[in-house]
Design a protein around this motif. Structure first.
Motif, short mmCIF file in Angstrom:
data_model
loop_
_atom_site.label_atom_id
_atom_site.label_comp_id
_atom_site.label_asym_id
_atom_site.label_seq_id
_atom_site.Cartn_x
_atom_site.Cartn_y
_atom_site.Cartn_z
N ALA A 53 31.26 52.30 39.32
CA ALA A 53 31.81 51.81 38.07
C ALA A 53 33.20 51.22 38.30
CB ALA A 53 31.88 52.94 37.04
N MET A 54 33.44 50.07 37.68
CA MET A 54 34.74 49.40 37.70
C MET A 54 34.69 48.37 36.59
SD MET A 54 34.33 46.91 41.08
CE MET A 54 33.52 48.12 42.10
N PRO A 55 35.81 47.84 36.18
CA PRO A 55 35.75 46.77 35.18
C PRO A 55 34.89 45.61 35.69
CG PRO A 55 38.00 47.56 35.42
CD PRO A 55 37.19 48.19 36.53
N ARG A 56 34.08 45.05 34.82
CA ARG A 56 33.16 43.98 35.23
C ARG A 56 33.90 42.79 35.83
NH1 ARG A 56 27.89 41.71 34.40
NH2 ARG A 56 28.01 39.88 35.73
N GLY A 57 35.05 42.46 35.28
CA GLY A 57 35.83 41.36 35.83
C GLY A 57 36.26 41.61 37.26
N LYS A 58 36.58 42.87 37.57
CA LYS A 58 36.97 43.23 38.93
C LYS A 58 35.79 43.04 39.88
CE LYS A 58 38.92 46.96 41.71
NZ LYS A 58 39.54 48.29 41.70
N LEU A 59 34.59 43.46 39.44
CA LEU A 59 33.41 43.28 40.28
C LEU A 59 33.14 41.80 40.49
CD1 LEU A 59 30.98 44.42 41.83
CD2 LEU A 59 29.72 44.33 39.66
N ASP A 60 33.20 41.01 39.44
CA ASP A 60 32.95 39.57 39.56
C ASP A 60 33.94 38.93 40.54
OD1 ASP A 60 30.82 39.73 37.79
OD2 ASP A 60 32.01 39.07 36.07
N ALA A 61 35.20 39.31 40.44
CA ALA A 61 36.22 38.77 41.35
C ALA A 61 35.93 39.20 42.79
CB ALA A 61 37.61 39.22 40.91
N LEU A 62 35.50 40.42 42.95
CA LEU A 62 35.16 40.95 44.27
C LEU A 62 33.98 40.19 44.87
CD1 LEU A 62 35.84 43.26 46.25
CD2 LEU A 62 34.18 44.64 45.02
N LEU A 63 32.93 39.99 44.09
CA LEU A 63 31.76 39.28 44.58
C LEU A 63 32.10 37.84 44.96
CD1 LEU A 63 29.05 40.56 42.07
CD2 LEU A 63 29.40 41.29 44.45
N ALA A 64 33.05 37.25 44.28
CA ALA A 64 33.46 35.88 44.60
C ALA A 64 34.11 35.78 45.98
CB ALA A 64 34.41 35.36 43.52
N THR A 65 34.55 36.91 46.55
CA THR A 65 35.15 36.90 47.88
C THR A 65 34.13 37.14 48.99
OG1 THR A 65 35.70 39.28 47.92
CG2 THR A 65 37.32 37.78 46.92
N ASP A 66 32.88 37.39 48.63
CA ASP A 66 31.83 37.57 49.63
C ASP A 66 31.62 36.24 50.36
OD1 ASP A 66 29.48 38.00 51.08
OD2 ASP A 66 28.28 38.59 49.33
N PRO A 67 31.59 36.26 51.68
CA PRO A 67 31.33 35.01 52.42
C PRO A 67 30.04 34.32 51.98
CG PRO A 67 32.16 36.67 53.91
CD PRO A 67 31.92 37.36 52.59
N PHE A 68 29.04 35.06 51.54
CA PHE A 68 27.82 34.43 51.03
C PHE A 68 28.12 33.63 49.77
CE2 PHE A 68 24.40 37.57 52.86
CZ PHE A 68 24.68 37.11 54.14
N ALA A 69 29.01 34.12 48.94
CA ALA A 69 29.40 33.38 47.73
C ALA A 69 30.26 32.18 48.08
CB ALA A 69 30.13 34.30 46.76
N ILE A 70 31.22 32.40 48.95
CA ILE A 70 32.14 31.32 49.34
C ILE A 70 31.36 30.15 49.95
CG2 ILE A 70 33.99 30.71 50.96
CD1 ILE A 70 35.02 33.65 50.50
N ARG A 71 30.36 30.47 50.76
CA ARG A 71 29.55 29.43 51.42
C ARG A 71 28.37 28.96 50.56
NH1 ARG A 71 29.89 29.53 57.44
NH2 ARG A 71 31.61 30.91 57.98
N LYS A 72 28.28 29.50 49.33
CA LYS A 72 27.21 29.14 48.40
C LYS A 72 25.82 29.37 49.02
CE LYS A 72 30.05 25.80 45.87
NZ LYS A 72 31.08 26.73 45.69
N LEU A 73 25.66 30.56 49.63
CA LEU A 73 24.41 30.93 50.27
C LEU A 73 23.54 31.81 49.38
CD1 LEU A 73 25.80 31.81 53.81
CD2 LEU A 73 24.59 29.72 53.13
N ALA A 74 24.16 32.41 48.38
CA ALA A 74 23.42 33.36 47.53
C ALA A 74 23.84 33.24 46.08
CB ALA A 74 23.66 34.80 48.01
N ARG A 75 22.91 33.61 45.23
CA ARG A 75 23.15 33.71 43.78
C ARG A 75 23.16 35.21 43.47
NH1 ARG A 75 20.13 29.45 41.44
NH2 ARG A 75 18.63 30.10 42.99
N TYR A 76 24.00 35.62 42.53
CA TYR A 76 24.19 37.04 42.22
C TYR A 76 23.74 37.33 40.79
CZ TYR A 76 27.14 36.79 46.33
OH TYR A 76 27.60 36.59 47.60
N GLN A 77 22.95 38.39 40.65
CA GLN A 77 22.59 38.90 39.34
C GLN A 77 23.15 40.32 39.28
OE1 GLN A 77 18.40 39.28 38.54
NE2 GLN A 77 18.75 40.29 36.60
N VAL A 78 23.92 40.60 38.25
CA VAL A 78 24.57 41.91 38.11
C VAL A 78 23.96 42.65 36.93
CG1 VAL A 78 26.75 43.11 37.72
CG2 VAL A 78 26.70 41.03 39.12
#
Length: 99
Positions: A53-78
């Protein structure tokens, strides 16, 4: 808590190229106490992360730092959920990560 489903949107050879960076990123999240479980989907079309558990905005910001996200290799469903029951060995998983 959250279930994060990753769906690969690029070929696996591109995903595999970024995998070492993604694993380093995962390791940092485990060290910080943010993630509890992660792994590949079967068949290998993406991945799954169980996050504390964490604030949803914190999780979204965290996921945005994933190299898969940065390289646009994956889509995320939370999927956010409130754990109301756990196995004894998982008794502390519902505790929030400090901000």
């Amino acid at each position: 808590m959250y279930i994060v489903l990753l769906e690969y949107i690029k070929p696996l050879d591109e995903v595999d190229y970024a995998l070492p960076e993604h694993v380093d990123w995962l390791n940092k999240q485990y060290e910080a106490g943010r993630f509890l479980v992660s792994g590949r989907q079967v068949p290998r079309v993406g991945g799954v992360i169980i996050a504390r558990a964490m604030p949803r905005g914190k999780l979204d910001a965290l996921l945005a730092t994933d190299p898969f996200a940065i390289r646009k290799l994956a889509r995320y469903q939370v999927v956010e959920f409130e754990a109301t029951r756990t196995a004894p060995e998982l008794a502390t998983v519902n505790e929030a990560v400090p901000a």
